[in-house]
Design an enzyme around this catalytic site. Sequence first.
Site, mmCIF file in Angstrom:
data_model
loop_
_atom_site.group_PDB
_atom_site.id
_atom_site.type_symbol
_atom_site.label_atom_id
_atom_site.label_comp_id
_atom_site.label_asym_id
_atom_site.label_seq_id
_atom_site.Cartn_x
_atom_site.Cartn_y
_atom_site.Cartn_z
ATOM 1 N N SER A 86 0.819 -1.219 0.000
ATOM 2 C CA SER A 86 0.000 0.000 0.000
ATOM 3 C C SER A 86 0.853 1.269 0.000
ATOM 4 O O SER A 86 1.805 1.401 0.777
ATOM 5 C CB SER A 86 -0.910 0.029 1.230
ATOM 6 N N ARG A 87 0.474 2.199 -0.848
ATOM 7 C CA ARG A 87 1.190 3.480 -0.908
ATOM 8 C C ARG A 87 0.481 4.558 -0.102
ATOM 9 O O ARG A 87 0.915 5.708 -0.052
ATOM 10 C CB ARG A 87 1.379 3.907 -2.359
ATOM 11 N N LYS A 130 -13.073 -4.871 1.693
ATOM 12 C CA LYS A 130 -13.981 -3.754 1.404
ATOM 13 C C LYS A 130 -15.456 -4.110 1.591
ATOM 14 O O LYS A 130 -16.236 -3.293 2.064
ATOM 15 C CB LYS A 130 -13.752 -3.250 -0.026
ATOM 16 N N ASP A 160 -13.725 6.322 -3.876
ATOM 17 C CA ASP A 160 -13.116 6.012 -5.184
ATOM 18 C C ASP A 160 -13.770 6.797 -6.326
ATOM 19 O O ASP A 160 -13.089 7.248 -7.242
ATOM 20 C CB ASP A 160 -13.215 4.512 -5.486
ATOM 21 N N GLY A 212 -15.073 -5.115 -12.927
ATOM 22 C CA GLY A 212 -14.645 -5.718 -11.663
ATOM 23 C C GLY A 212 -15.030 -4.842 -10.484
ATOM 24 O O GLY A 212 -15.835 -3.905 -10.608
ATOM 25 N N ARG A 231 -15.165 -9.219 -19.973
ATOM 26 C CA ARG A 231 -14.970 -10.615 -20.358
ATOM 27 C C ARG A 231 -16.132 -11.468 -19.845
ATOM 28 O O ARG A 231 -16.682 -12.283 -20.576
ATOM 29 C CB ARG A 231 -13.629 -11.099 -19.773
HETATM 30 N N1 LIG Z 1 -6.215 4.082 -9.452
HETATM 31 C C1 LIG Z 1 -6.816 3.627 -8.370
HETATM 32 O O1 LIG Z 1 -6.999 4.328 -7.368
HETATM 33 C C2 LIG Z 1 -7.352 2.213 -8.375
HETATM 34 C C3 LIG Z 1 -8.388 1.859 -7.500
HETATM 35 C C4 LIG Z 1 -8.869 0.545 -7.529
HETATM 36 C C5 LIG Z 1 -8.306 -0.386 -8.401
HETATM 37 N N2 LIG Z 1 -7.285 0.010 -9.219
HETATM 38 C C6 LIG Z 1 -6.696 -0.962 -10.176
HETATM 39 O O2 LIG Z 1 -7.735 -1.375 -11.052
HETATM 40 C C7 LIG Z 1 -7.517 -2.705 -11.497
HETATM 41 C C8 LIG Z 1 -8.791 -3.520 -11.320
HETATM 42 O O3 LIG Z 1 -9.098 -3.603 -9.934
HETATM 43 P P1 LIG Z 1 -10.407 -4.383 -9.393
HETATM 44 O O4 LIG Z 1 -10.342 -4.317 -7.923
HETATM 45 O O5 LIG Z 1 -11.622 -3.907 -10.095
HETATM 46 O O6 LIG Z 1 -10.064 -5.881 -9.867
HETATM 47 P P2 LIG Z 1 -11.076 -7.099 -10.107
HETATM 48 O O7 LIG Z 1 -12.314 -6.953 -9.286
HETATM 49 O O8 LIG Z 1 -10.239 -8.322 -9.948
HETATM 50 O O9 LIG Z 1 -11.517 -6.955 -11.660
HETATM 51 C C9 LIG Z 1 -10.616 -7.260 -12.686
HETATM 52 C C10 LIG Z 1 -11.220 -6.888 -14.033
HETATM 53 O O10 LIG Z 1 -10.269 -7.199 -15.059
HETATM 54 C C11 LIG Z 1 -10.873 -8.115 -15.986
HETATM 55 N N3 LIG Z 1 -9.860 -9.041 -16.499
HETATM 56 C C12 LIG Z 1 -8.893 -9.682 -15.805
HETATM 57 N N4 LIG Z 1 -8.154 -10.468 -16.626
HETATM 58 C C13 LIG Z 1 -8.683 -10.320 -17.869
HETATM 59 C C14 LIG Z 1 -8.372 -10.868 -19.154
HETATM 60 N N5 LIG Z 1 -7.345 -11.741 -19.324
HETATM 61 N N6 LIG Z 1 -9.120 -10.482 -20.236
HETATM 62 C C15 LIG Z 1 -10.147 -9.603 -20.090
HETATM 63 N N7 LIG Z 1 -10.492 -9.060 -18.882
HETATM 64 C C16 LIG Z 1 -9.774 -9.410 -17.799
HETATM 65 C C17 LIG Z 1 -11.947 -8.818 -15.182
HETATM 66 O O11 LIG Z 1 -12.889 -9.432 -16.048
HETATM 67 P P3 LIG Z 1 -13.840 -10.614 -15.468
HETATM 68 O O12 LIG Z 1 -14.960 -9.913 -14.744
HETATM 69 O O13 LIG Z 1 -14.277 -11.327 -16.675
HETATM 70 O O14 LIG Z 1 -12.989 -11.444 -14.563
HETATM 71 C C18 LIG Z 1 -12.510 -7.647 -14.379
HETATM 72 O O15 LIG Z 1 -13.328 -6.833 -15.181
HETATM 73 C C19 LIG Z 1 -6.322 -3.213 -10.698
HETATM 74 O O16 LIG Z 1 -5.174 -3.128 -11.497
HETATM 75 C C20 LIG Z 1 -6.222 -2.253 -9.532
HETATM 76 O O17 LIG Z 1 -4.892 -2.091 -9.059
HETATM 77 C C21 LIG Z 1 -6.809 1.277 -9.224
#
Ligand SMILES: NC(=O)c1ccc[n+]([C@@H]2O[C@H](COP(=O)([O-])OP(=O)(O)OC[C@H]3O[C@@H](n4cnc5c(N)ncnc54)[C@H](OP(=O)(O)O)[C@@H]3O)[C@@H](O)[C@H]2O)c1
Length: 280
Positions: A15-16, A66, A102, A130, A153
């Site tokens: 965590s940052r 969460k 968020d 996601g 997906r």
């Molecule tokens: N900037 C910020 O403050 C912030 C905040 C939160 C999260 N994030 C980043 O956002 C990203 C997603 O976070 P999350 O918590 O939403 O993760 P998550 O709930 O695990 O969702 C992952 C998403 O990626 C898709 N995915 C994964 N592998 C794939 C593939 N091979 N082909 C197509 N789609 C694929 C998933 O599709 P399926 O539904 O089909 O599995 C889902 O839509 C992470 O990298 C996280 O670090 C950033």
Amino acid sequence: MTRKACVIGWPISHSRSPIIHGYWLKRYGIEGSYERIPVKPEELPAFFSGLIGQGFAGCNVTLPHKEAAFRTVGTADAATSRLGVVNTVFARDGELWGTSTDGEGFLASLTAGHPGWCAKGQTVVILGAGGATRALVGALIDAGAARLLIANRTRAKAEELQRDFGAKVEPRDWTEAAEILRHANLLINTTSLGMTGQPPLTVDLDNLPKTALVTDIVYTPLETDLLQRAKARGNAIVPGLGMLLHQAVRGFDLWFGTRPEVTEELYDLVARDIDPGYRR
Ligand SMILES: NC(=O)c1ccc[n+]([C@@H]2O[C@H](COP(=O)([O-])OP(=O)(O)OC[C@H]3O[C@@H](n4cnc5c(N)ncnc54)[C@H](OP(=O)(O)O)[C@@H]3O)[C@@H](O)[C@H]2O)c1
């Protein structure tokens, strides 16, 4: 009196948030602390029971807590009730309340990164459905976006978003991703594709209007392959780190009583932690 806050997760070493809140505590001369605390899922109820007694003003909540935190503490606002997750917990009058920052962090990052940007009337294409997508969908709809085309997906998750947020959400198959880009005023990647250690996001951008703004919530690397490809063809881009910084603002205010500013100095500090070679 020293005020205390923390971030909990399992694992939590990545965590940052301590860098962000530590920077603000120093900048505003506040006597306080912000630490990382590893909490296993089975330890969460006991952790929350003891939080106020240990002198904490609250905490950030990250994966995998969460949803469990949402069920455990009071819900501070209607927007958070609709999300079913909290990322920020704060104490008021001896009780714990939870909220999600968020969505506002995402919108504030776009406004800061692309001054003049406004969600009103926009058609947004979102790749991914996601956990992080819900907060963005809620915030974009509340800010007046006209249509949200969501390709995931697993299509059922985009359909669930339509059920929860209404007809402005239009689920699409993942195979349609490249095609629907032609409608976009704003393109957002919320999949984990493009993140360090994950496969790249290879969706073809040929149909994307050059006027569309492109953002990615992935922030490791600071500039994902999607953002690099978009920039190379002339689209304006906003990197994902801004969202991480802006989502932290309200938590700091709730715990320490000062609404902090996301400065260039803070951006550079966290960017260098992600990529030691980073230069503005
Ligand atoms: N900037 C910020 O403050 C912030 C905040 C939160 C999260 N994030 C980043 O956002 C990203 C997603 O976070 P999350 O918590 O939403 O993760 P998550 O709930 O695990 O969702 C992952 C998403 O990626 C898709 N995915 C994964 N592998 C794939 C593939 N091979 N082909 C197509 N789609 C694929 C998933 O599709 P399926 O539904 O089909 O599995 C889902 O839509 C992470 O990298 C996280 O670090 C950033």
